[in-house]
Design a protein around this motif. Sequence first.
Motif, PDB file in Angstrom:
ATOM      1  N   ILE A   1       0.840  -1.205   0.000  1.00 22.80           N
ATOM      2  CA  ILE A   1       0.000   0.000   0.000  1.00 22.80           C
ATOM      3  C   ILE A   1       0.871   1.250   0.000  1.00 22.80           C
ATOM      4  O   ILE A   1       0.571   2.241  -0.691  1.00 22.80           O
ATOM      5  N   ALA A   2       1.975   1.225   0.747  1.00 26.17           N
ATOM      6  CA  ALA A   2       2.903   2.364   0.743  1.00 26.17           C
ATOM      7  C   ALA A   2       3.472   2.590  -0.649  1.00 26.17           C
ATOM      8  O   ALA A   2       3.578   3.741  -1.118  1.00 26.17           O
ATOM      9  N   ARG A   3       3.831   1.522  -1.334  1.00 24.11           N
ATOM     10  CA  ARG A   3       4.358   1.641  -2.697  1.00 24.11           C
ATOM     11  C   ARG A   3       3.299   2.184  -3.653  1.00 24.11           C
ATOM     12  O   ARG A   3       3.605   2.966  -4.564  1.00 24.11           O
ATOM     13  N   ALA A   4       2.043   1.788  -3.448  1.00 23.38           N
ATOM     14  CA  ALA A   4       0.965   2.319  -4.289  1.00 23.38           C
ATOM     15  C   ALA A   4       0.829   3.826  -4.104  1.00 23.38           C
ATOM     16  O   ALA A   4       0.676   4.585  -5.078  1.00 23.38           O
ATOM     17  N   ARG A   5       0.890   4.275  -2.867  1.00 22.65           N
ATOM     18  CA  ARG A   5       0.788   5.717  -2.597  1.00 22.65           C
ATOM     19  C   ARG A   5       1.986   6.458  -3.174  1.00 22.65           C
ATOM     20  O   ARG A   5       1.835   7.550  -3.729  1.00 22.65           O
ATOM     21  N   GLU A   6       3.179   5.875  -3.038  1.00 24.20           N
ATOM     22  CA  GLU A   6       4.370   6.521  -3.581  1.00 24.20           C
ATOM     23  C   GLU A   6       4.304   6.631  -5.105  1.00 24.20           C
ATOM     24  O   GLU A   6       4.926   7.518  -5.695  1.00 24.20           O
ATOM     25  N   ALA A   7       3.543   5.738  -5.739  1.00 23.34           N
ATOM     26  CA  ALA A   7       3.347   5.800  -7.189  1.00 23.34           C
ATOM     27  C   ALA A   7       2.292   6.832  -7.585  1.00 23.34           C
ATOM     28  O   ALA A   7       2.016   7.018  -8.772  1.00 23.34           O
ATOM     29  N   GLY A   8       1.710   7.511  -6.580  1.00 20.46           N
ATOM     30  CA  GLY A   8       0.737   8.561  -6.848  1.00 20.46           C
ATOM     31  C   GLY A   8      -0.684   8.067  -7.031  1.00 20.46           C
ATOM     32  O   GLY A   8      -1.547   8.818  -7.509  1.00 20.46           O
ATOM     33  N   LEU A   9      -0.960   6.829  -6.631  1.00 23.93           N
ATOM     34  CA  LEU A   9      -2.300   6.270  -6.789  1.00 23.93           C
ATOM     35  C   LEU A   9      -3.198   6.701  -5.633  1.00 23.93           C
ATOM     36  O   LEU A   9      -2.777   6.673  -4.474  1.00 23.93           O
ATOM     37  N   ALA A  10      -4.423   7.064  -5.940  1.00 21.16           N
ATOM     38  CA  ALA A  10      -5.371   7.523  -4.926  1.00 21.16           C
ATOM     39  C   ALA A  10      -6.088   6.318  -4.321  1.00 21.16           C
ATOM     40  O   ALA A  10      -6.764   5.560  -5.023  1.00 21.16           O
ATOM     41  N   LEU A  11      -5.945   6.164  -3.000  1.00 20.51           N
ATOM     42  CA  LEU A  11      -6.592   5.082  -2.263  1.00 20.51           C
ATOM     43  C   LEU A  11      -7.534   5.699  -1.236  1.00 20.51           C
ATOM     44  O   LEU A  11      -7.112   6.502  -0.408  1.00 20.51           O
ATOM     45  N   ASP A  12      -8.800   5.313  -1.286  1.00 25.38           N
ATOM     46  CA  ASP A  12      -9.809   5.892  -0.403  1.00 25.38           C
ATOM     47  C   ASP A  12     -10.233   4.893   0.673  1.00 25.38           C
ATOM     48  O   ASP A  12     -10.077   3.679   0.513  1.00 25.38           O
ATOM     49  N   MET A  13     -10.781   5.426   1.760  1.00 28.48           N
ATOM     50  CA  MET A  13     -11.256   4.615   2.883  1.00 28.48           C
ATOM     51  C   MET A  13     -12.724   4.926   3.156  1.00 28.48           C
ATOM     52  O   MET A  13     -13.082   6.085   3.419  1.00 28.48           O
ATOM     53  N   LEU A  14     -13.600   3.923   3.085  1.00 26.60           N
ATOM     54  CA  LEU A  14     -14.996   4.098   3.469  1.00 26.60           C
ATOM     55  C   LEU A  14     -15.121   4.073   4.987  1.00 26.60           C
ATOM     56  O   LEU A  14     -14.432   3.302   5.668  1.00 26.60           O
ATOM     57  N   ASP A  15     -15.992   4.894   5.522  1.00 26.86           N
ATOM     58  CA  ASP A  15     -16.167   4.974   6.974  1.00 26.86           C
ATOM     59  C   ASP A  15     -16.934   3.791   7.547  1.00 26.86           C
ATOM     60  O   ASP A  15     -16.898   3.550   8.747  1.00 26.86           O
ATOM     61  N   GLU A  16     -17.632   3.054   6.695  1.00 24.92           N
ATOM     62  CA  GLU A  16     -18.476   1.961   7.181  1.00 24.92           C
ATOM     63  C   GLU A  16     -17.651   0.711   7.473  1.00 24.92           C
ATOM     64  O   GLU A  16     -16.688   0.400   6.766  1.00 24.92           O
ATOM     65  N   ALA A  17     -18.051  -0.029   8.514  1.00 25.72           N
ATOM     66  CA  ALA A  17     -17.459  -1.334   8.809  1.00 25.72           C
ATOM     67  C   ALA A  17     -18.167  -2.378   7.960  1.00 25.72           C
ATOM     68  O   ALA A  17     -19.329  -2.715   8.191  1.00 25.72           O
ATOM     69  N   LEU A  18     -17.473  -2.889   6.952  1.00 26.72           N
ATOM     70  CA  LEU A  18     -18.076  -3.805   5.991  1.00 26.72           C
ATOM     71  C   LEU A  18     -17.384  -5.162   5.955  1.00 26.72           C
ATOM     72  O   LEU A  18     -17.695  -6.006   5.107  1.00 26.72           O
ATOM     73  N   ALA A  19     -16.437  -5.380   6.879  1.00 24.77           N
ATOM     74  CA  ALA A  19     -15.718  -6.644   6.935  1.00 24.77           C
ATOM     75  C   ALA A  19     -15.424  -7.007   8.385  1.00 24.77           C
ATOM     76  O   ALA A  19     -15.386  -6.139   9.260  1.00 24.77           O
TER      77      ALA A  19
END
Length: 225
Positions: A167-185
Amino acid sequence: MRNYGVVIPAFNASGTIGETLRSVAAQTVRPALVIVVDDGSTDDLGSATGGTDLPVRLLRQANAGPGSATTRGFAALSTPLIATLDADDLWLPDKIERQLAHLEKYPATAGVFCHWRNFRNDRPDAPEAETVAGWSRTTMMIRREVAETVGPIVDPPGGRGEMIDWIARAREAGLALDMLDEALALRRIRPGSLSYGRDAARDRGYLEVARLAMLRRARNKAGPG
């Protein structure tokens, strides 16, 4: 776009994989294909993957770690969207539907995660009250190009921390990763699982992940040359 596949890395998970797959089958939007990657199990994982009407494909490899198994699953899917799930965790029925809606609403978002909560082994009906942001394999849905851009999920020593690194590498590549506030898992906590308690040998992976992140930052700061 609602065409998605699921990757589940599994190691000696015959006691939980059936319940995990039933949580996938219960989704309000069903997957095109589920890839279960047997990471060198010594139990009868294959028999335990039956019992649902899901399209399940079982792949086998010598034990190499959950990151390696997940990467193998990525390569076996051709769907434009990929969701991942650990073989002892569970999804709530509208998990995928909520994530698909988010990705449709925000086309610049490369991947979306959700909150989750713990439960003790065989008590999914009595989860702990606290929900937390789940930056994890079990909560992740990504567009296919994310896997292609970031590359393989690397298993550090001890078997913990591979998703933190990826996930850190994905962010360093400039990819946008979002987090939903709902507990779904739901995250299963049981003796012997990688998520259970502190363990000095297993926790070495977190130190290695931190070291690799510092090295990448140093290289980026230095620039080409």
